[in-house]
Design an enzyme around this catalytic site. Sequence first.
Site, PDB file in Angstrom:
ATOM      1  N   TYR A 147      16.994  41.338  63.045  1.00 23.52           N
ATOM      2  CA  TYR A 147      17.574  40.421  61.673  1.00 23.52           C
ATOM      3  C   TYR A 147      16.766  41.600  60.715  1.00 23.52           C
ATOM      4  CZ  TYR A 147      20.697  37.583  64.814  1.00 23.52           C
ATOM      5  OH  TYR A 147      21.314  36.556  65.860  1.00 23.52           O
ATOM      6  N   LYS A 197      15.885  46.104  77.257  1.00 23.73           N
ATOM      7  CA  LYS A 197      16.289  47.217  77.814  1.00 23.73           C
ATOM      8  C   LYS A 197      15.845  48.679  77.480  1.00 23.73           C
ATOM      9  CE  LYS A 197      19.986  48.911  78.353  1.00 23.73           C
ATOM     10  NZ  LYS A 197      21.118  48.355  79.370  1.00 23.73           N
ATOM     11  N   ASP A 229      21.576  43.557  79.859  1.00 25.01           N
ATOM     12  CA  ASP A 229      22.666  43.227  80.486  1.00 25.01           C
ATOM     13  C   ASP A 229      22.459  42.329  81.978  1.00 25.01           C
ATOM     14  OD1 ASP A 229      21.537  45.374  81.482  1.00 25.01           O
ATOM     15  OD2 ASP A 229      23.170  47.148  81.294  1.00 25.01           O
ATOM     16  N   ASP A 253      20.028  35.597  71.325  1.00 26.50           N
ATOM     17  CA  ASP A 253      20.541  35.049  70.293  1.00 26.50           C
ATOM     18  C   ASP A 253      22.262  35.078  71.187  1.00 26.50           C
ATOM     19  OD1 ASP A 253      22.510  33.442  68.164  1.00 26.50           O
ATOM     20  OD2 ASP A 253      23.451  35.967  67.484  1.00 26.50           O
ATOM     21  N   ASP A 257      24.231  31.448  73.503  1.00 33.93           N
ATOM     22  CA  ASP A 257      24.894  31.437  73.289  1.00 33.93           C
ATOM     23  C   ASP A 257      26.010  31.248  74.983  1.00 33.93           C
ATOM     24  OD1 ASP A 257      25.134  30.527  71.036  1.00 33.93           O
ATOM     25  OD2 ASP A 257      27.429  31.752  70.590  1.00 33.93           O
TER      26      ASP A 257
HETATM   27  C1  IPM Z   1      21.587  31.163  65.849  1.00 33.07           C
HETATM   28  C2  IPM Z   1      23.029  31.509  65.346  1.00 33.07           C
HETATM   29  C3  IPM Z   1      22.098  31.984  63.650  1.00 33.07           C
HETATM   30  C4  IPM Z   1      21.388  33.370  64.596  1.00 33.07           C
HETATM   31  C5  IPM Z   1      23.424  32.954  62.906  1.00 33.07           C
HETATM   32  C6  IPM Z   1      24.436  31.249  61.907  1.00 33.07           C
HETATM   33  C7  IPM Z   1      23.018  32.998  61.360  1.00 33.07           C
HETATM   34  O1  IPM Z   1      23.460  32.121  65.843  1.00 33.07           O
HETATM   35  O2  IPM Z   1      21.519  30.269  65.268  1.00 33.07           O
HETATM   36  O3  IPM Z   1      21.367  31.422  67.175  1.00 33.07           O
HETATM   37  O4  IPM Z   1      22.589  34.609  64.647  1.00 33.07           O
HETATM   38  O5  IPM Z   1      20.535  33.364  64.917  1.00 33.07           O
HETATM   39 MG    MG Z   2      23.494  32.473  67.826  1.00 26.29          MG
END
Ligand code: IPM
Ligand code: MG
Length: 371
Positions: A147, A197, A229, A253, A257
């Site tokens: 990032y 990794k 993975d 990240d 999710d």
């Molecule tokens: C998160 C989001 C952010 C990230 C985006 C919106 C930049 O996906 O907080 O997980 O990638 O960190």
């Molecule tokens: Mg995210």
Amino acid sequence: MSSKQFKVAALAGDGIGPEVMREAIKVLRAVEKKFGFTLEITEAPVGWAGIDAAGKALPDATLALCKKSDAILFGSVGLPDRDPTIPKDERPERAALLRLRKEFGLFANLRPVNLLKALSHACPLKTERQGDGIDILVVRELTGGLYFGQPKRTEKIPEGERAIDTKVYTTPEIERIAHVAFQAARQRRKKLTSTDKANVLENGVLWRDVVTRIGKQYADVTLEHMFVDNAAMQLVLRPTQFDVLLCENMFGDILSDEAAALGGSLGMLPSASLGATAGENTFGFYEPAGGTAPDIAGKNLANPIAQILSAALMLRHSFGLSDAAAAIENAMGKTINAGFRTGDIFNPNETSARKVGTREMGDAIAAGVHA
Ligand code: IPM
Ligand code: MG
């Protein structure tokens, strides 16, 4: 009862941000009364709301407000339709969200995933894979890696363009996030799974070495390393094996999710981002892990629970108000058990469930705090 006072910067942002923020503030007002503390909540624009109000995704006045606040309660920023109309560096994700994370040194991102029994149907896994419940804390490094690494640019080459992102981690960056993860594991089931990794990346080798070395200071915590993975696969095969899942920025990240879906919905996943003084009464940044969801924005459809639970994390981590935080979490659990469901967690086969909107969910949780 105490007469503690805290300053909160409430930055709702874009998309569903404002409507879920409204519910979180409603719930905070309910606990405030009950637990006898005072929150001075000041709202300010950020993201596209900031650009529209003051020409910048992070207006100077908004940043100044954050600096004099005890914590930031953040909604979400970015609108995929509008983002491409301005230069990449000025878009809300980079110019506001990533900037704030970096500005305040918020390297430790905690994302607790918890599948409530009553929401078993909302988990995409068969019930036998859910075991006695899914309860995972994702600890994501938030200010390093791909990032922020330099160089980061897109340049022209004869064949077209070349995009470069750089993954870079230093020993101290890995050490400090490892400490956060081990300490969290100590408070939980004492198991830490560190992802990397290491079979391919230099970063992975260093990550594994440093985490192993730090682990020697936490003999009571079982440490295991897993290739990222495989971790993605294990999360859907046997999620109950995980307690604390430590990830570098990008891996965290992605896996957070995935883990959020196991918890029923991304709309249920809160997060806390903390800096070097992590512990009680520390400055922190609290936001739902999901995005702006423009498709459902302004329609009273969004699940406000991730925002409300983020507010609870703020009370616990920044203000040391664990009882008030627990009161919110319990009220949320009771509301779910009573059958309240926003669309993302609604299943028509659940006879006792009632489909509600953003506001009704917030009202029920606020009422639950008083009950
Ligand atoms: C998160 C989001 C952010 C990230 C985006 C919106 C930049 O996906 O907080 O997980 O990638 O960190
Ligand atoms: Mg995210």
